[in-house]
Design a protein around this motif. Sequence first.
Motif, PDB file in Angstrom:
ATOM      1  N   ASN A   1      49.867 116.064 113.020  1.00 19.42           N
ATOM      2  CA  ASN A   1      48.988 115.450 114.018  1.00 19.42           C
ATOM      3  C   ASN A   1      47.596 115.215 113.451  1.00 19.42           C
ATOM      4  OD1 ASN A   1      50.912 115.274 116.023  1.00 19.42           O
ATOM      5  ND2 ASN A   1      50.442 117.300 116.867  1.00 19.42           N
ATOM      6  N   GLN A   2      47.128 116.177 112.676  1.00 20.89           N
ATOM      7  CA  GLN A   2      45.801 116.026 112.065  1.00 20.89           C
ATOM      8  C   GLN A   2      45.808 114.856 111.082  1.00 20.89           C
ATOM      9  OE1 GLN A   2      44.544 119.459 109.807  1.00 20.89           O
ATOM     10  NE2 GLN A   2      42.399 119.104 110.335  1.00 20.89           N
ATOM     11  N   MET A   3      46.872 114.705 110.316  1.00 20.95           N
ATOM     12  CA  MET A   3      46.968 113.600 109.363  1.00 20.95           C
ATOM     13  C   MET A   3      47.066 112.258 110.100  1.00 20.95           C
ATOM     14  SD  MET A   3      49.408 115.479 106.540  1.00 20.95           S
ATOM     15  CE  MET A   3      50.024 114.011 105.810  1.00 20.95           C
ATOM     16  N   LYS A   4      47.814 112.222 111.211  1.00 19.55           N
ATOM     17  CA  LYS A   4      47.911 110.986 111.998  1.00 19.55           C
ATOM     18  C   LYS A   4      46.539 110.582 112.528  1.00 19.55           C
ATOM     19  CE  LYS A   4      52.677 111.438 113.638  1.00 19.55           C
ATOM     20  NZ  LYS A   4      53.519 111.719 114.817  1.00 19.55           N
ATOM     21  N   ARG A   5      45.812 111.565 113.034  1.00 21.52           N
ATOM     22  CA  ARG A   5      44.475 111.263 113.564  1.00 21.52           C
ATOM     23  C   ARG A   5      43.544 110.817 112.442  1.00 21.52           C
ATOM     24  NH1 ARG A   5      43.045 116.479 116.797  1.00 21.52           N
ATOM     25  NH2 ARG A   5      40.970 115.531 116.717  1.00 21.52           N
ATOM     26  N   ALA A   6      43.670 111.416 111.269  1.00 19.52           N
ATOM     27  CA  ALA A   6      42.825 111.041 110.133  1.00 19.52           C
ATOM     28  C   ALA A   6      43.122 109.613 109.702  1.00 19.52           C
ATOM     29  CB  ALA A   6      43.051 112.000 108.975  1.00 19.52           C
ATOM     30  N   MET A   7      44.399 109.227 109.781  1.00 18.88           N
ATOM     31  CA  MET A   7      44.763 107.850 109.417  1.00 18.88           C
ATOM     32  C   MET A   7      44.153 106.860 110.400  1.00 18.88           C
ATOM     33  SD  MET A   7      46.482 107.926 106.639  1.00 18.88           S
ATOM     34  CE  MET A   7      47.274 106.345 106.558  1.00 18.88           C
ATOM     35  N   GLY A   8      43.872 107.309 111.596  1.00 21.54           N
ATOM     36  CA  GLY A   8      43.245 106.449 112.600  1.00 21.54           C
ATOM     37  C   GLY A   8      41.724 106.458 112.512  1.00 21.54           C
TER      38      GLY A   8
ATOM     39  N   ASP B   1      39.764 109.297 112.536  1.00 16.95           N
ATOM     40  CA  ASP B   1      39.192 110.538 113.060  1.00 16.95           C
ATOM     41  C   ASP B   1      39.220 111.586 111.951  1.00 16.95           C
ATOM     42  OD1 ASP B   1      38.397 112.731 114.502  1.00 16.95           O
ATOM     43  OD2 ASP B   1      40.015 112.634 115.976  1.00 16.95           O
ATOM     44  N   ALA B   2      38.102 112.245 111.695  1.00 18.00           N
ATOM     45  CA  ALA B   2      38.024 113.231 110.621  1.00 18.00           C
ATOM     46  C   ALA B   2      38.818 114.497 110.965  1.00 18.00           C
ATOM     47  CB  ALA B   2      36.583 113.601 110.344  1.00 18.00           C
ATOM     48  N   CYS B   3      39.046 114.744 112.222  1.00 21.53           N
ATOM     49  CA  CYS B   3      39.877 115.846 112.701  1.00 21.53           C
ATOM     50  C   CYS B   3      39.455 117.209 112.153  1.00 21.53           C
ATOM     51  CB  CYS B   3      41.341 115.645 112.328  1.00 21.53           C
ATOM     52  SG  CYS B   3      42.092 114.153 112.903  1.00 21.53           S
ATOM     53  N   GLY B   4      38.189 117.352 111.854  1.00 28.66           N
ATOM     54  CA  GLY B   4      37.744 118.629 111.340  1.00 28.66           C
ATOM     55  C   GLY B   4      37.976 118.793 109.857  1.00 28.66           C
ATOM     56  N   TRP B   5      38.423 117.725 109.184  1.00 28.04           N
ATOM     57  CA  TRP B   5      38.641 117.832 107.749  1.00 28.04           C
ATOM     58  C   TRP B   5      37.310 117.832 107.010  1.00 28.04           C
ATOM     59  CZ3 TRP B   5      43.478 114.977 105.562  1.00 28.04           C
ATOM     60  CH2 TRP B   5      44.615 115.436 106.224  1.00 28.04           C
ATOM     61  N   VAL B   6      36.330 117.193 107.600  1.00 26.95           N
ATOM     62  CA  VAL B   6      35.010 117.201 106.986  1.00 26.95           C
ATOM     63  C   VAL B   6      34.341 118.486 107.442  1.00 26.95           C
ATOM     64  CG1 VAL B   6      32.806 116.029 106.810  1.00 26.95           C
ATOM     65  CG2 VAL B   6      34.910 114.707 107.034  1.00 26.95           C
ATOM     66  N   GLU B   7      34.133 119.377 106.502  1.00 25.62           N
ATOM     67  CA  GLU B   7      33.652 120.692 106.872  1.00 25.62           C
ATOM     68  C   GLU B   7      32.144 120.721 107.058  1.00 25.62           C
ATOM     69  OE1 GLU B   7      35.122 123.582 104.163  1.00 25.62           O
ATOM     70  OE2 GLU B   7      37.193 122.972 104.429  1.00 25.62           O
ATOM     71  N   LYS B   8      31.419 119.983 106.256  1.00 31.17           N
ATOM     72  CA  LYS B   8      29.966 120.110 106.290  1.00 31.17           C
ATOM     73  C   LYS B   8      29.348 118.785 105.874  1.00 31.17           C
ATOM     74  CE  LYS B   8      26.767 123.547 104.565  1.00 31.17           C
ATOM     75  NZ  LYS B   8      26.612 124.600 103.572  1.00 31.17           N
ATOM     76  N   VAL B   9      28.279 118.426 106.523  1.00 37.80           N
ATOM     77  CA  VAL B   9      27.580 117.190 106.155  1.00 37.80           C
ATOM     78  C   VAL B   9      26.157 117.588 105.764  1.00 37.80           C
ATOM     79  CG1 VAL B   9      26.724 114.966 106.953  1.00 37.80           C
ATOM     80  CG2 VAL B   9      28.934 115.830 107.784  1.00 37.80           C
ATOM     81  N   GLU B  10      25.788 117.210 104.528  1.00 41.52           N
ATOM     82  CA  GLU B  10      24.437 117.497 104.036  1.00 41.52           C
ATOM     83  C   GLU B  10      23.802 116.188 103.612  1.00 41.52           C
ATOM     84  OE1 GLU B  10      24.369 120.399 100.939  1.00 41.52           O
ATOM     85  OE2 GLU B  10      25.433 121.856 102.126  1.00 41.52           O
ATOM     86  N   GLY B  11      22.775 115.802 104.324  1.00 37.77           N
ATOM     87  CA  GLY B  11      22.038 114.598 103.961  1.00 37.77           C
ATOM     88  C   GLY B  11      22.900 113.353 103.884  1.00 37.77           C
ATOM     89  N   GLY B  12      23.912 113.286 104.748  1.00 35.39           N
ATOM     90  CA  GLY B  12      24.755 112.107 104.787  1.00 35.39           C
ATOM     91  C   GLY B  12      25.939 112.192 103.874  1.00 35.39           C
ATOM     92  N   ASP B  13      25.967 113.166 102.968  1.00 32.09           N
ATOM     93  CA  ASP B  13      27.094 113.313 102.056  1.00 32.09           C
ATOM     94  C   ASP B  13      28.028 114.438 102.590  1.00 32.09           C
ATOM     95  OD1 ASP B  13      26.107 111.435 100.291  1.00 32.09           O
ATOM     96  OD2 ASP B  13      24.940 112.935  99.186  1.00 32.09           O
ATOM     97  N   THR B  14      29.298 114.177 102.477  1.00 35.43           N
ATOM     98  CA  THR B  14      30.239 115.225 102.896  1.00 35.43           C
ATOM     99  C   THR B  14      30.508 116.149 101.734  1.00 35.43           C
ATOM    100  OG1 THR B  14      32.120 113.849 102.335  1.00 35.43           O
ATOM    101  CG2 THR B  14      31.369 113.796 104.624  1.00 35.43           C
TER     102      THR B  14
END
Length: 103
Positions: free
Chosen positions: A80-87, A89-102
């Motif tokens: 489900n997380q992969m399906k949402r990511a394909m659409g 949605d980051a689905c929580g895969w992006v853990e941290k954002v610093e200054g615009g960079d993941t």
Amino acid sequence: MAVDARAADLEEELEEVRGELEELQVKYDSTMDEMDRKIGDMEEEFEEKVRGIEDKAKEAQEEVQADCDQKVDDLSAQLNQMKRAMGGDACGWVEKVEGGDTV
């Protein structure tokens, strides 16, 4: 007279044989009762062992089923997380954002 004596001897011998037969019948009946009792005990022991084996197998099956169910749930969540990511949605895969960079 000799015939009467012989008949009496044969009758006495017949009574002895009947007595022996009765003793043997009593021993036979006793032996059969003992064997029936032993067979019953063995059958009970066998049934108890079968129940023990069945219980162990059922427990093992339930453990394996629980493990499989957990793995299916984990895989379903990942899918489900992969399906949402394909659409998109980051689905929580992006853990941290610093200054615009993941990170």
